[in-house]
Write an enzyme that holds these catalytic residues in place. Structure first.
Site, PDB file in Angstrom:
ATOM      1  N   ARG A 231       0.866  -1.178   0.000  1.00  0.00           N
ATOM      2  CA  ARG A 231       0.000   0.000   0.000  1.00  0.00           C
ATOM      3  C   ARG A 231       0.901   1.226   0.000  1.00  0.00           C
ATOM      4  NH1 ARG A 231      -3.416  -2.822  -1.418  1.00  0.00           N
ATOM      5  NH2 ARG A 231      -5.480  -3.204  -0.539  1.00  0.00           N
ATOM      6  N   GLU A 260      -4.234   7.133  -5.179  1.00  0.00           N
ATOM      7  CA  GLU A 260      -4.332   6.524  -6.520  1.00  0.00           C
ATOM      8  C   GLU A 260      -5.632   6.973  -7.183  1.00  0.00           C
ATOM      9  OE1 GLU A 260      -3.937   2.307  -5.966  1.00  0.00           O
ATOM     10  OE2 GLU A 260      -1.960   2.502  -5.053  1.00  0.00           O
ATOM     11  N   HIS A 279      -0.975  -0.240  -9.835  1.00  0.00           N
ATOM     12  CA  HIS A 279      -1.587  -1.188  -8.881  1.00  0.00           C
ATOM     13  C   HIS A 279      -2.007  -2.486  -9.578  1.00  0.00           C
ATOM     14  CE1 HIS A 279      -3.579  -1.187  -4.664  1.00  0.00           C
ATOM     15  NE2 HIS A 279      -3.299  -2.413  -5.046  1.00  0.00           N
ATOM     16  N   GLY A 281      -0.611  -5.636  -8.868  1.00  0.00           N
ATOM     17  CA  GLY A 281      -0.140  -6.833  -8.150  1.00  0.00           C
ATOM     18  C   GLY A 281      -0.922  -8.101  -8.460  1.00  0.00           C
TER      19      GLY A 281
HETATM   20  C1  DGY Z   1      -5.326  -6.243  -2.669  1.00  0.00           C
HETATM   21  O1  DGY Z   1      -6.020  -7.224  -2.940  1.00  0.00           O
HETATM   22  O2  DGY Z   1      -5.370  -5.690  -1.575  1.00  0.00           O
HETATM   23  C2  DGY Z   1      -4.399  -5.753  -3.735  1.00  0.00           C
HETATM   24  O3  DGY Z   1      -3.850  -4.537  -3.447  1.00  0.00           O
HETATM   25  C3  DGY Z   1      -5.089  -5.689  -5.089  1.00  0.00           C
HETATM   26  O4  DGY Z   1      -5.440  -6.957  -5.474  1.00  0.00           O
END
Ligand code: DGY
Length: 313
Positions: A231, A260, A279, A281
């Site tokens: 984060r 964001e 973002h 991930g």
């Molecule tokens: C989450 O799931 O918290 C990630 O940041 C995005 O998939």
């Protein structure tokens, strides 16, 4: 039963949800306005949200029938979990299914920033590859054999550490307490001092907010890199910009930001020693479908009074 869903999800899982409960969906690409959520959650038994919707006391209080908050994310810093629990509302999330996709991206970021992959791509696209091969052209930094520091040895931290084996890296880590794992636990300052690549893998909570601040960044090696796909607010972004501009560290690769989305006017965008992704991930077809399955099943199980797959602790 009635459920509010704040975004379209990939795959068949929203249809599956609709076959059991009545679903009201915000189907735009951008997040629903807060007022819309407050108005539409009023008569709902459940709300399925993503990380862009803040589910705080005001939202929870506007939903007297609410029994379940299911978030389509591993992070739950956007939800007032304590207050929800006080109201007897079950809060669920989607860990595990996104661990490997996120660890893959983190490794991609490490290699991209160390070997200047994005800079190289940009150079060619801009028609600036004017010199032929040269011994000193666009030199980067090696990854294999270096020290990988991991801040937060949870599921994602461990998945990153496992990948580092293939690169013969020495892995050190810091977390709330040492784990019974093969990697070396070190105190926080040692982690910042000794890492060549420092990966942030902690969740955001009051104790991790701006944990990576000016003092910590000043401890890092001038040759080191910071990688964040957790984060944005774990890092004091202003201090990071200063560190990158003044050369306290060599570079950074960031998938997450304090606010964001970031725009082209953000100071980070102007720096060459930074790789930026929006973002991403968990952003693979496979993982996002699995997250949808878990978020929907969490909702249905909890509404039926059964144990959800993953309840926020
Ligand atoms: C989450 O799931 O918290 C990630 O940041 C995005 O998939």
């Amino acid at each position: 039963m009635k459920v509010l869903v704040t975004r379209q999800l990939p795959g068949k899982w929203l249809d599956y949800l609709s076959s059991y409960v009545s679903v009201e969906l915000w189907d735009k690409e951008y997040p629903p306005p807060r007022d819309w959520i407050i108005e539409h959650v009023k008569d709902k038994d459940g709300i399925l949200v993503t990380l862009t919707e803040r589910v705080d006391k005001e939202v929870i209080d506007s939903a007297p029938r609410l029994k379940v908050i299911s978030t389509y994310s591993v992070g739950y810093d956007h939800i007032d979990v304590q207050y929800a629990k006080k109201r007897g509302i079950i809060v669920t999330y989607t860990p595990e299914v996104l661990t490997d996709a996120t660890a893959d991206l983190i490794f991609g970021l490490i290699i991209a920033v160390a070997r200047r992959i994005v800079e190289g791509d940009k150079l060619i696209r801009e028609g600036k590859w004017n010199t032929s091969w040269h011994p000193m052209f666009m030199l980067g930094t090696e990854v294999h054999g270096k020290v990988l520091g991991i801040l937060g040895m949870g599921r994602i931290g461990m998945a990153v550490a496992k990948r580092a084996k293939g690169f013969d890296m020495k892995v050190i880590y810091n977390s709330r307490r040492p784990h019974n794992v093969e990697w070396q636990f070190v105190d926080l300052d040692t982690l910042f001092r000794e890492s060549d690549y420092l990966v942030i893998a902690v969740d955001l909570n009051p104790s991790t907010y701006h944990l990576v601040n000016e003092d910590k960044l000043r401890l890092m090696k001038r040759s080191s890199f910071l990688i964040n796909a957790s984060r944005g607010a774990v890092v004091d972004e202003k201090a990071l910009v200063k560190a990158l501009k003044e050369g306290w560290i060599r570079g950074a690769a960031l998938d997450v930001f304090e606010r964001e989305p970031i725009g082209a006017d953000n100071e980070l965008v102007k720096l060459d020693n930074v790789v930026l992704t929006p973002h991403l991930g968990s952003a693979t077809w496979e993982t996002r479908e699995k997250m949808a399955e878990v978020a929907v099943k969490n909702m249905l199980f909890a509404l039926r009074g059964e144990r959800p797959i993953y309840e926020v602790p």
